[in-house]
Design a protein around this motif. Structure first.
Motif, PDB file in Angstrom:
ATOM      1  N   GLN A  11       5.515  30.717 117.394  1.00  0.00           N
ATOM      2  CA  GLN A  11       6.308  30.992 116.195  1.00  0.00           C
ATOM      3  C   GLN A  11       7.748  30.517 116.396  1.00  0.00           C
ATOM      4  N   GLU A  12       8.318  30.759 117.575  1.00  0.00           N
ATOM      5  CA  GLU A  12       9.683  30.316 117.861  1.00  0.00           C
ATOM      6  C   GLU A  12       9.762  28.795 117.975  1.00  0.00           C
ATOM      7  N   ILE A  13       8.764  28.178 118.591  1.00  0.00           N
ATOM      8  CA  ILE A  13       8.735  26.714 118.715  1.00  0.00           C
ATOM      9  C   ILE A  13       8.664  26.077 117.330  1.00  0.00           C
ATOM     10  N   LEU A  14       7.803  26.597 116.465  1.00  0.00           N
ATOM     11  CA  LEU A  14       7.676  26.060 115.112  1.00  0.00           C
ATOM     12  C   LEU A  14       8.961  26.270 114.308  1.00  0.00           C
ATOM     13  N   CYS A  15       9.621  27.395 114.507  1.00  0.00           N
ATOM     14  CA  CYS A  15      10.885  27.673 113.821  1.00  0.00           C
ATOM     15  C   CYS A  15      11.942  26.648 114.244  1.00  0.00           C
ATOM     16  N   CYS A  19      13.565  23.846 111.656  1.00  0.00           N
ATOM     17  CA  CYS A  19      15.015  23.787 111.431  1.00  0.00           C
ATOM     18  C   CYS A  19      15.581  22.435 111.865  1.00  0.00           C
ATOM     19  N   GLN A  20      15.101  21.921 112.972  1.00  0.00           N
ATOM     20  CA  GLN A  20      15.569  20.612 113.429  1.00  0.00           C
ATOM     21  C   GLN A  20      15.184  19.531 112.422  1.00  0.00           C
ATOM     22  N   TRP A  21      13.949  19.547 111.952  1.00  0.00           N
ATOM     23  CA  TRP A  21      13.489  18.560 110.971  1.00  0.00           C
ATOM     24  C   TRP A  21      14.325  18.640 109.697  1.00  0.00           C
ATOM     25  N   LYS A  32      15.228  34.437 117.081  1.00  0.00           N
ATOM     26  CA  LYS A  32      14.193  35.481 117.020  1.00  0.00           C
ATOM     27  C   LYS A  32      14.018  36.008 115.595  1.00  0.00           C
ATOM     28  N   GLN A  33      15.141  36.384 114.953  1.00  0.00           N
ATOM     29  CA  GLN A  33      15.056  36.932 113.595  1.00  0.00           C
ATOM     30  C   GLN A  33      14.515  35.888 112.623  1.00  0.00           C
ATOM     31  N   THR A  34      14.987  34.652 112.739  1.00  0.00           N
ATOM     32  CA  THR A  34      14.545  33.594 111.830  1.00  0.00           C
ATOM     33  C   THR A  34      13.060  33.298 112.023  1.00  0.00           C
ATOM     34  N   ALA A  35      12.628  33.203 113.255  1.00  0.00           N
ATOM     35  CA  ALA A  35      11.205  32.960 113.529  1.00  0.00           C
ATOM     36  C   ALA A  35      10.356  34.110 113.011  1.00  0.00           C
ATOM     37  N   ASP A  36      10.807  35.331 113.212  1.00  0.00           N
ATOM     38  CA  ASP A  36      10.076  36.501 112.699  1.00  0.00           C
ATOM     39  C   ASP A  36      10.009  36.469 111.171  1.00  0.00           C
TER      40      ASP A  36
END
Length: 93
Positions: A11-15, A19-21, A32-36
């Motif tokens: 979930q954190e890797i995908l977040c 965001c990078q893309w 953490k909060q954004t991925a959650d």
């Protein structure tokens, strides 16, 4: 680490990747909060009850966060690469 929860790590890797893309700067303290929140929004698709409300709250937090980022890009307080989603949103007329 003795134990790794693959779902949380992915979930954190995908977040980070999303965001990078999109060209949205992501502070380590926001990860953490954004991925959650991203996960809660997906989990809430078609849900009822608590999961639905958690997803709605996550969406509101995410929309506020993105709005702040876009305003900072417009004010030239944050850089954004041409061709990214954040840049297109910030400078769309």
């Amino acid at each position: 680490m003795e134990k790794i929860i693959l779902f949380d790590e992915i979930q954190e890797i995908l977040c980070r990747a999303a965001c990078q893309w999109a060209g949205v700067p992501l502070k380590e303290s926001e990860l953490k909060q954004t991925a959650d929140d991203f996960g809660a929004m997906v989990d809430a698709f078609g849900a009822v009850g608590l999961r639905h409300w958690q997803g709605r709250r996550a969406r509101k937090r995410t929309e506020k966060w993105i709005s702040r980022v876009i305003e900072k890009i417009r004010a030239h307080k944050l850089q954004s690469k041409a061709g990214t989603a954040a840049n297109a949103k910030a400078y769309h007329r």
